[in-house]
Structures are given as C-alpha cells and as structure tokens.
Design a protein around this motif. Structure first.
Motif, PDB file in Angstrom:
ATOM      1  N   GLY A  50      37.602  -5.655 -44.348  1.00 37.10           N
ATOM      2  CA  GLY A  50      37.323  -7.245 -43.341  1.00 37.10           C
ATOM      3  C   GLY A  50      36.505  -6.298 -42.078  1.00 37.10           C
ATOM      4  O   GLY A  50      35.889  -6.510 -41.494  1.00 37.10           O
ATOM      5  N   PHE A  51      37.547  -5.709 -41.843  1.00 30.18           N
ATOM      6  CA  PHE A  51      37.354  -4.319 -40.356  1.00 30.18           C
ATOM      7  C   PHE A  51      36.031  -3.594 -40.520  1.00 30.18           C
ATOM      8  O   PHE A  51      34.906  -3.922 -39.776  1.00 30.18           O
ATOM      9  N   PHE A  52      35.896  -3.103 -41.520  1.00 32.66           N
ATOM     10  CA  PHE A  52      35.050  -1.847 -41.677  1.00 32.66           C
ATOM     11  C   PHE A  52      33.620  -2.655 -42.256  1.00 32.66           C
ATOM     12  O   PHE A  52      32.279  -3.160 -41.203  1.00 32.66           O
ATOM     13  N   VAL A  53      33.843  -4.351 -42.950  1.00 32.76           N
ATOM     14  CA  VAL A  53      32.504  -4.720 -42.821  1.00 32.76           C
ATOM     15  C   VAL A  53      31.935  -5.418 -41.565  1.00 32.76           C
ATOM     16  O   VAL A  53      31.093  -5.523 -41.329  1.00 32.76           O
ATOM     17  N   GLY A  54      32.898  -5.976 -41.164  1.00 36.10           N
ATOM     18  CA  GLY A  54      32.966  -6.592 -39.357  1.00 36.10           C
ATOM     19  C   GLY A  54      31.731  -5.302 -38.538  1.00 36.10           C
ATOM     20  O   GLY A  54      31.111  -5.742 -37.825  1.00 36.10           O
ATOM     21  N   TYR A  55      32.928  -4.283 -38.642  1.00 33.70           N
ATOM     22  CA  TYR A  55      32.266  -3.617 -37.772  1.00 33.70           C
ATOM     23  C   TYR A  55      31.194  -3.183 -38.363  1.00 33.70           C
ATOM     24  O   TYR A  55      30.225  -2.197 -37.581  1.00 33.70           O
ATOM     25  N   LEU A  56      30.492  -2.231 -39.370  1.00 32.59           N
ATOM     26  CA  LEU A  56      29.664  -1.436 -39.563  1.00 32.59           C
ATOM     27  C   LEU A  56      28.210  -2.652 -39.792  1.00 32.59           C
ATOM     28  O   LEU A  56      27.669  -1.755 -39.623  1.00 32.59           O
ATOM     29  N   THR A  57      28.392  -3.940 -40.443  1.00 30.96           N
ATOM     30  CA  THR A  57      27.339  -4.606 -40.368  1.00 30.96           C
ATOM     31  C   THR A  57      26.421  -5.235 -39.165  1.00 30.96           C
ATOM     32  O   THR A  57      25.425  -5.855 -39.083  1.00 30.96           O
ATOM     33  N   SER A  61      24.622  -2.937 -31.406  1.00 36.07           N
ATOM     34  CA  SER A  61      24.833  -1.091 -31.199  1.00 36.07           C
ATOM     35  C   SER A  61      26.187  -0.494 -30.984  1.00 36.07           C
ATOM     36  O   SER A  61      26.438   0.617 -31.579  1.00 36.07           O
ATOM     37  N   LEU A  62      27.314  -1.591 -30.617  1.00 36.94           N
ATOM     38  CA  LEU A  62      28.112  -1.147 -30.010  1.00 36.94           C
ATOM     39  C   LEU A  62      29.590   0.314 -30.980  1.00 36.94           C
ATOM     40  O   LEU A  62      29.654   1.050 -30.951  1.00 36.94           O
ATOM     41  N   ALA A  63      28.768  -0.219 -32.741  1.00 35.69           N
ATOM     42  CA  ALA A  63      29.458   0.411 -33.957  1.00 35.69           C
ATOM     43  C   ALA A  63      28.322   1.932 -33.775  1.00 35.69           C
ATOM     44  O   ALA A  63      28.753   3.012 -34.572  1.00 35.69           O
ATOM     45  N   ASP A  64      27.204   2.284 -33.155  1.00 33.30           N
ATOM     46  CA  ASP A  64      27.218   3.012 -33.452  1.00 33.30           C
ATOM     47  C   ASP A  64      27.496   4.468 -32.304  1.00 33.30           C
ATOM     48  O   ASP A  64      26.849   5.257 -32.652  1.00 33.30           O
ATOM     49  N   LEU A  85      36.050   4.245 -46.484  1.00 33.30           N
ATOM     50  CA  LEU A  85      34.800   5.231 -45.735  1.00 33.30           C
ATOM     51  C   LEU A  85      34.176   6.126 -47.096  1.00 33.30           C
ATOM     52  O   LEU A  85      32.565   5.683 -46.987  1.00 33.30           O
ATOM     53  N   VAL A  86      34.157   6.275 -47.790  1.00 30.21           N
ATOM     54  CA  VAL A  86      33.706   6.838 -48.420  1.00 30.21           C
ATOM     55  C   VAL A  86      33.172   6.181 -50.138  1.00 30.21           C
ATOM     56  O   VAL A  86      32.196   6.305 -50.726  1.00 30.21           O
ATOM     57  N   LYS A  87      34.011   4.734 -49.464  1.00 27.02           N
ATOM     58  CA  LYS A  87      33.309   3.979 -50.559  1.00 27.02           C
ATOM     59  C   LYS A  87      32.116   2.932 -50.124  1.00 27.02           C
ATOM     60  O   LYS A  87      31.072   2.810 -50.606  1.00 27.02           O
ATOM     61  N   ASN A  88      32.217   3.005 -48.862  1.00 30.09           N
ATOM     62  CA  ASN A  88      31.448   2.561 -48.134  1.00 30.09           C
ATOM     63  C   ASN A  88      30.130   3.234 -47.889  1.00 30.09           C
ATOM     64  O   ASN A  88      28.957   2.767 -47.946  1.00 30.09           O
ATOM     65  N   LEU A  89      29.927   4.237 -47.870  1.00 26.80           N
ATOM     66  CA  LEU A  89      28.872   5.816 -47.603  1.00 26.80           C
ATOM     67  C   LEU A  89      28.276   5.508 -49.267  1.00 26.80           C
ATOM     68  O   LEU A  89      26.743   5.298 -49.174  1.00 26.80           O
ATOM     69  N   ALA A  90      28.873   5.608 -50.234  1.00 28.89           N
ATOM     70  CA  ALA A  90      28.140   4.882 -51.257  1.00 28.89           C
ATOM     71  C   ALA A  90      27.628   4.122 -51.637  1.00 28.89           C
ATOM     72  O   ALA A  90      26.496   4.068 -52.086  1.00 28.89           O
ATOM     73  N   MET A  91      28.014   2.740 -50.726  1.00 29.32           N
ATOM     74  CA  MET A  91      27.770   1.512 -51.412  1.00 29.32           C
ATOM     75  C   MET A  91      26.143   1.335 -50.557  1.00 29.32           C
ATOM     76  O   MET A  91      25.582   1.159 -50.877  1.00 29.32           O
ATOM     77  N   SER A  92      26.345   1.407 -49.382  1.00 30.83           N
ATOM     78  CA  SER A  92      25.353   1.539 -48.347  1.00 30.83           C
ATOM     79  C   SER A  92      24.532   2.391 -49.413  1.00 30.83           C
ATOM     80  O   SER A  92      23.338   1.986 -48.703  1.00 30.83           O
ATOM     81  N   THR A  93      24.048   3.935 -49.293  1.00 26.10           N
ATOM     82  CA  THR A  93      23.456   4.342 -49.874  1.00 26.10           C
ATOM     83  C   THR A  93      22.568   3.809 -50.904  1.00 26.10           C
ATOM     84  O   THR A  93      20.946   3.942 -50.927  1.00 26.10           O
ATOM     85  N   ALA A  94      23.590   3.793 -51.822  1.00 28.75           N
ATOM     86  CA  ALA A  94      22.608   3.113 -52.858  1.00 28.75           C
ATOM     87  C   ALA A  94      22.086   1.850 -53.512  1.00 28.75           C
ATOM     88  O   ALA A  94      20.984   1.379 -53.801  1.00 28.75           O
ATOM     89  N   VAL A  95      23.033   0.697 -52.518  1.00 26.90           N
ATOM     90  CA  VAL A  95      22.264  -0.582 -51.661  1.00 26.90           C
ATOM     91  C   VAL A  95      21.006   0.035 -51.065  1.00 26.90           C
ATOM     92  O   VAL A  95      20.003  -1.792 -51.567  1.00 26.90           O
ATOM     93  N   GLN A 109      17.069  -1.073 -44.397  1.00 23.95           N
ATOM     94  CA  GLN A 109      17.132  -0.382 -42.562  1.00 23.95           C
ATOM     95  C   GLN A 109      18.415  -0.861 -42.974  1.00 23.95           C
ATOM     96  O   GLN A 109      19.124  -0.373 -41.856  1.00 23.95           O
ATOM     97  N   GLY A 110      18.872  -2.284 -42.611  1.00 18.67           N
ATOM     98  CA  GLY A 110      20.571  -2.798 -42.796  1.00 18.67           C
ATOM     99  C   GLY A 110      21.383  -1.540 -43.467  1.00 18.67           C
ATOM    100  O   GLY A 110      22.491  -1.179 -42.790  1.00 18.67           O
ATOM    101  N   SER A 111      21.475  -1.684 -44.550  1.00 21.49           N
ATOM    102  CA  SER A 111      22.247  -0.707 -45.145  1.00 21.49           C
ATOM    103  C   SER A 111      21.980   0.649 -45.216  1.00 21.49           C
ATOM    104  O   SER A 111      23.068   1.776 -45.123  1.00 21.49           O
ATOM    105  N   ASP A 112      20.617   1.653 -44.570  1.00 22.06           N
ATOM    106  CA  ASP A 112      20.169   2.772 -43.914  1.00 22.06           C
ATOM    107  C   ASP A 112      21.533   2.663 -42.057  1.00 22.06           C
ATOM    108  O   ASP A 112      22.353   3.512 -41.923  1.00 22.06           O
ATOM    109  N   ARG A 113      21.925   1.920 -42.065  1.00 22.68           N
ATOM    110  CA  ARG A 113      22.588   1.732 -40.738  1.00 22.68           C
ATOM    111  C   ARG A 113      23.896   1.883 -40.820  1.00 22.68           C
ATOM    112  O   ARG A 113      24.371   2.563 -40.278  1.00 22.68           O
ATOM    113  N   VAL A 114      24.131   0.884 -42.122  1.00 21.92           N
ATOM    114  CA  VAL A 114      25.874   1.143 -42.347  1.00 21.92           C
ATOM    115  C   VAL A 114      25.950   2.487 -42.618  1.00 21.92           C
ATOM    116  O   VAL A 114      27.568   2.851 -42.894  1.00 21.92           O
ATOM    117  N   ARG A 115      24.706   2.675 -43.607  1.00 22.02           N
ATOM    118  CA  ARG A 115      25.465   4.448 -43.667  1.00 22.02           C
ATOM    119  C   ARG A 115      25.864   5.373 -42.656  1.00 22.02           C
ATOM    120  O   ARG A 115      26.266   6.050 -42.507  1.00 22.02           O
TER     121      ARG A 115
END
Length: 174
Positions: A50-57, A61-64, A85-95, A109-115
């Motif tokens: 939940g933290f990573f979903v809320g923070y990374l998406t 610009s705080l999470a930048d 984090l490794v799974k988030n990197l994979a998922m955002s790249t693939a999505v 672009q949102g997925s690129d920002r999460v990556r």
C-alpha cells in the motif's frame, strides 16, 4: 504522527500513505515522524504494498526526490522492500509497454514515472537484498524459471516485456 494499525490492509495502507504524502508536502510532520510512519507501514507486506502504491503513483513531485527519512524507513524492512521494489520495477516497465500498445500515452507516462521513482529508490537504498532479488528476476526473464517464474507468468508478460524488464533490472544492478 499517523497511527498504523498492526494488521493494516492493503487499501488502508494506500489511504494512510496518501494522507502521509499530503502531510509531508504541507511540512506538518518531522523527519522522525515520517520515518516512524513508513517504518511501521513496511513491517507487513500489505502495508508495504500500500505504501509503494500510494507513494510511487502520487501525482505530486514529492516521490521524485525521496528524503533520507523515507530511505532510512525503507531500510528497516529490507526483505519486504527489496521484493516489492524489484516487482514494482518489473511491473511498471511492462505495463508502460501495454499502455503504449493501446495508445494510452497518459497511462504510459504514469507507468514511466513509477519506474523512474522505483529506480531512484533502488539506487538510493543500496540494499544487498535488492541486488539478490534483481539477479533472481533477471534470471527468470532469461530462463523462464526460478524464483520469479510465477510472478512473470501470473502477469503474462510477453517476450518484449521480459526483455524490457531485464534491461530495467540491468540498469539498477551490478
């Protein structure tokens, strides 16, 4: 200080993270309170997810630019943080690839920002656990087997997506 329930659900963790990011942006929490809240969230898988979903998406610009409070809090739970984090990197790249195939450039672009944000966290954390998980995921993209085989198959990542995941992993690991 934001109270984190011991048995926090994924959805509760997203909502609490959104409140946390708002308070961080407003400057109403000390670094110690921020670190304490995030450390409590990442003690459980649902809290960390939940933290990573809320923070990374988050659109702000705080999470930048993750602060030392964020980094130190994530280091309190290296195994959970590394895997997610490794799974988030994979998922955002693939999505991002899927969104581009569907001509949904805003979502891509949102997925690129999460990556990008995930990459920055991985590089700042410098955890050996991340290096280990990254190697396991990279191997799974090459062989189709191993520790992350089920993860890659569950999301039905195709050859192009697996290659892009491998490239993203290689950028953050040795």
């Amino acid at each position: 200080m934001l109270a984190v329930p011991a048995n926090i659900s994924f959805q509760q963790a997203i909502e609490l993270t959104q409140a946390l990011v708002s308070r961080m942006e407003q400057g109403t929490l000390s670094d110690a309170e921020i670190a304490q809240t995030i450390a409590a969230l990442v003690q459980t898988v649902d809290g960390a997810r939940g933290f990573f979903v809320g923070y990374l998406t988050d659109d702000r610009s705080l999470a930048d630019h993750p602060t030392e409070a964020v980094i130190s809090a994530l280091r309190t739970s290296p195994e959970v943080a590394a895997d997610l984090l490794v799974k988030n990197l994979a998922m955002s790249t693939a999505v991002a690839i899927t969104h581009r195939r569907n001509d949904n450039l805003d979502m891509a672009q949102g997925s690129d920002r999460v990556r990008s944000r995930t990459t920055a966290l991985i590089q700042k954390l410098q955890l050996p656990e991340i290096e280990q998980k990254a190697k396991q995921l990279r191997a799974a993209t090459e062989t189709g087997g191993g520790e992350y085989e089920d993860f890659l198959n569950r999301w039905k990542y195709d050859t192009e997506q697996r290659l892009a995941i491998r490239e993203a992993i290689e950028q953050v690991s040795g």
